[in-house]
Scaffold this active site. Structure first.
Site, short mmCIF file in Angstrom:
data_model
loop_
_atom_site.label_atom_id
_atom_site.label_comp_id
_atom_site.label_asym_id
_atom_site.label_seq_id
_atom_site.Cartn_x
_atom_site.Cartn_y
_atom_site.Cartn_z
N SER A 91 0.83 -1.20 0.00
CA SER A 91 0.00 0.00 0.00
C SER A 91 0.87 1.25 0.00
CB SER A 91 -0.91 0.02 1.22
OG SER A 91 -0.17 0.30 2.40
N LYS A 145 0.47 -0.19 15.45
CA LYS A 145 -0.89 -0.55 15.86
C LYS A 145 -1.35 -1.85 15.20
CE LYS A 145 -3.47 2.35 12.54
NZ LYS A 145 -4.32 1.33 11.91
N ASP A 146 -0.65 -2.29 14.14
CA ASP A 146 -0.99 -3.54 13.47
C ASP A 146 -0.25 -4.74 14.05
OD1 ASP A 146 -2.72 -2.24 11.74
OD2 ASP A 146 -1.20 -1.97 10.18
N THR A 159 -16.34 2.65 9.18
CA THR A 159 -15.15 2.15 9.88
C THR A 159 -15.32 0.66 10.11
OG1 THR A 159 -13.74 2.27 11.86
CG2 THR A 159 -16.08 2.68 12.18
N SER A 183 -13.19 -0.70 12.41
CA SER A 183 -12.54 -0.82 13.71
C SER A 183 -13.60 -0.92 14.81
CB SER A 183 -11.64 0.40 13.96
OG SER A 183 -11.36 0.56 15.33
N LEU A 184 -13.55 -2.00 15.58
CA LEU A 184 -14.49 -2.13 16.70
C LEU A 184 -14.28 -1.02 17.72
CD1 LEU A 184 -14.76 -5.95 17.58
CD2 LEU A 184 -16.51 -4.46 16.61
N ARG A 185 -13.03 -0.62 17.92
CA ARG A 185 -12.73 0.46 18.87
C ARG A 185 -13.40 1.76 18.43
NH1 ARG A 185 -9.49 4.55 18.32
NH2 ARG A 185 -8.64 3.64 16.42
N ARG A 186 -13.25 2.11 17.15
CA ARG A 186 -13.88 3.33 16.65
C ARG A 186 -15.40 3.21 16.68
NH1 ARG A 186 -9.52 3.59 11.75
NH2 ARG A 186 -7.88 4.77 12.85
N ARG A 220 -13.16 -1.05 4.64
CA ARG A 220 -11.79 -1.56 4.60
C ARG A 220 -11.13 -1.13 3.31
NH1 ARG A 220 -10.42 -7.33 5.55
NH2 ARG A 220 -8.39 -6.31 5.58
N GLY A 221 -9.83 -1.41 3.19
CA GLY A 221 -9.07 -1.00 2.03
C GLY A 221 -8.00 0.00 2.42
N ASN A 222 -7.14 0.38 1.46
CA ASN A 222 -6.11 1.34 1.77
C ASN A 222 -6.70 2.74 1.89
OD1 ASN A 222 -6.25 2.51 -0.88
ND2 ASN A 222 -4.97 0.85 -1.66
N VAL A 223 -5.87 3.70 2.27
CA VAL A 223 -6.37 5.05 2.54
C VAL A 223 -7.06 5.64 1.31
CG1 VAL A 223 -5.67 7.42 3.07
CG2 VAL A 223 -4.68 5.51 4.35
N THR A 253 -8.50 4.13 -1.18
CA THR A 253 -9.76 3.43 -1.43
C THR A 253 -10.85 3.91 -0.49
OG1 THR A 253 -8.62 1.44 -2.22
CG2 THR A 253 -10.88 1.16 -1.44
N ARG A 254 -10.51 4.10 0.77
CA ARG A 254 -11.51 4.54 1.75
C ARG A 254 -11.98 5.96 1.45
NH1 ARG A 254 -9.59 1.96 7.59
NH2 ARG A 254 -8.47 0.20 6.72
N CYS A 263 -7.88 -7.05 17.47
CA CYS A 263 -8.89 -6.25 16.79
C CYS A 263 -10.28 -6.85 16.98
CB CYS A 263 -8.56 -6.12 15.30
SG CYS A 263 -8.70 -7.65 14.40
#
Length: 304
Positions: free
Chosen positions: A12, A81-82, A125, A127-130, A147-150, A152-153, A240
């Protein structure tokens, strides 16, 4: 040691930016040269399913780690974070660089802030956190997977699939998308992912030569904070598949303050804790124990 260091990286744009950043540090501060080994990971390929359903963020590391074990690559560069809380014993984190903006970014073409969204608006999103923090503040909103790269989002937002999306500020800034950040979601009201904004290097545990070469490139302030956050995450069994937010900051006297929270995916329950200390691992454990005493296990089980 071979004078050429091969860096395994995802393909990416953001991953390549991070790897080139690390490559430049290595080449300017050591007598080694670098080359990149771009790879596609399972996490990049399986975009139709949420990460928590297919094995978590470790899917972004597996192919890179296999390349290191096979001798095809010397190191791998990651967004910290990953990196799972429990790193396989064959590997180690040998450097962590200065943290960028750790906040989450509010991105929308119509609504500058979360409070501006009308009831029933759609926020993207995966992300469960978000999701959990968003719904705890605005239970009237609808959260849809993204999902996807920046790039794409951002395109999915521009195509009208969402009223707003939430991304990491650091990724947008690194790729030159500063103007897409309409506002920031910040601590203590909103907690980022563990180690968000930090870039790190992973190498094999049996490569003390590489660890010794790269350790001096680390930013010690960031590394202390990341260690505290990761210790908390490990103690809570973070992945996650659960919603955990944390942020450590170093004070003038070199002590650390760690804030953390555990959230129910539907936003119905959350608990937070804050402690101060000098030892990162101990501090992470103390904050985790505080959260456990408040009932973290029951909340985390709601994500199962």
């Amino acid at each position: 040691m071979n004078k050429t260091i091969t860096i395994a990286t995802r393909e990416s744009a953001l991953a390549l930016w991070q790897s080139r950043f690390v490559a430049e540090l290595i080449e300017t501060q050591t007598d080694h040269v670098t080359q990149l080994l771009p790879m596609t990971t399972e996490g990049d390929q399986r975009l139709e399913v949420s990460l928590n359903k297919i094995g978590g963020k470790g899917l972004f590391l597996k192919e890179l780690e296999q390349a290191m074990l096979a001798g095809q690559a010397d190191i791998a560069v990651h967004s910290m974070k990953d990196v799972p809380a429990d790193l396989p014993s064959e590997f180690q984190i040998c450097a962590v660089f200065e943290r960028a903006d750790e906040s989450d970014a509010w991105v929308s073409n119509q609504f500058p802030q979360l409070a501006d969204l009308p009831a029933g608006a759609v926020v993207g999103t995966s992300s469960l956190r978000r999701q959990a923090q968003l719904l705890s503040l605005r239970p009237d909103l609808k959260v849809e997977p993204l999902r996807g790269n920046v790039n794409t989002r951002l395109q999915k937002l521009d195509d009208g699939h969402y009223d707003a999306i939430i991304l990491a500020s650091a990724g947008l800034l690194r790729l030159g998308f500063d103007e897409r950040i309409k506002s920031r979601l910040t601590a203590p009201q909103w907690l980022p992912a563990v180690a968000q904004g930090a870039v790190g290097v992973e190498c094999r545990a049996d490569r003390p030569d590489l660890a010794a070469l790269l350790a001096p490139l680390s930013d010690q302030r960031t590394w202390q904070c990341v260690r505290a956050e990761r210790a908390l995450n490990q103690r809570l069994g973070g992945s996650c598949s659960v919603a955990i937010g944390a942020l450590a900051m170093q004070l003038a006297d070199d002590s650390l303050v760690l804030r953390a929270g555990v959230f129910a995916p539907d936003g119905s329950r959350h608990i937070t804790a804050r402690q101060q200390g000098y030892d990162p691992e101990k501090l992470g454990a103390v904050v985790a124990e505080d959260l456990q005493a408040q009932g973290a296990a029951a909340i985390l089980a709601m994500a199962g």
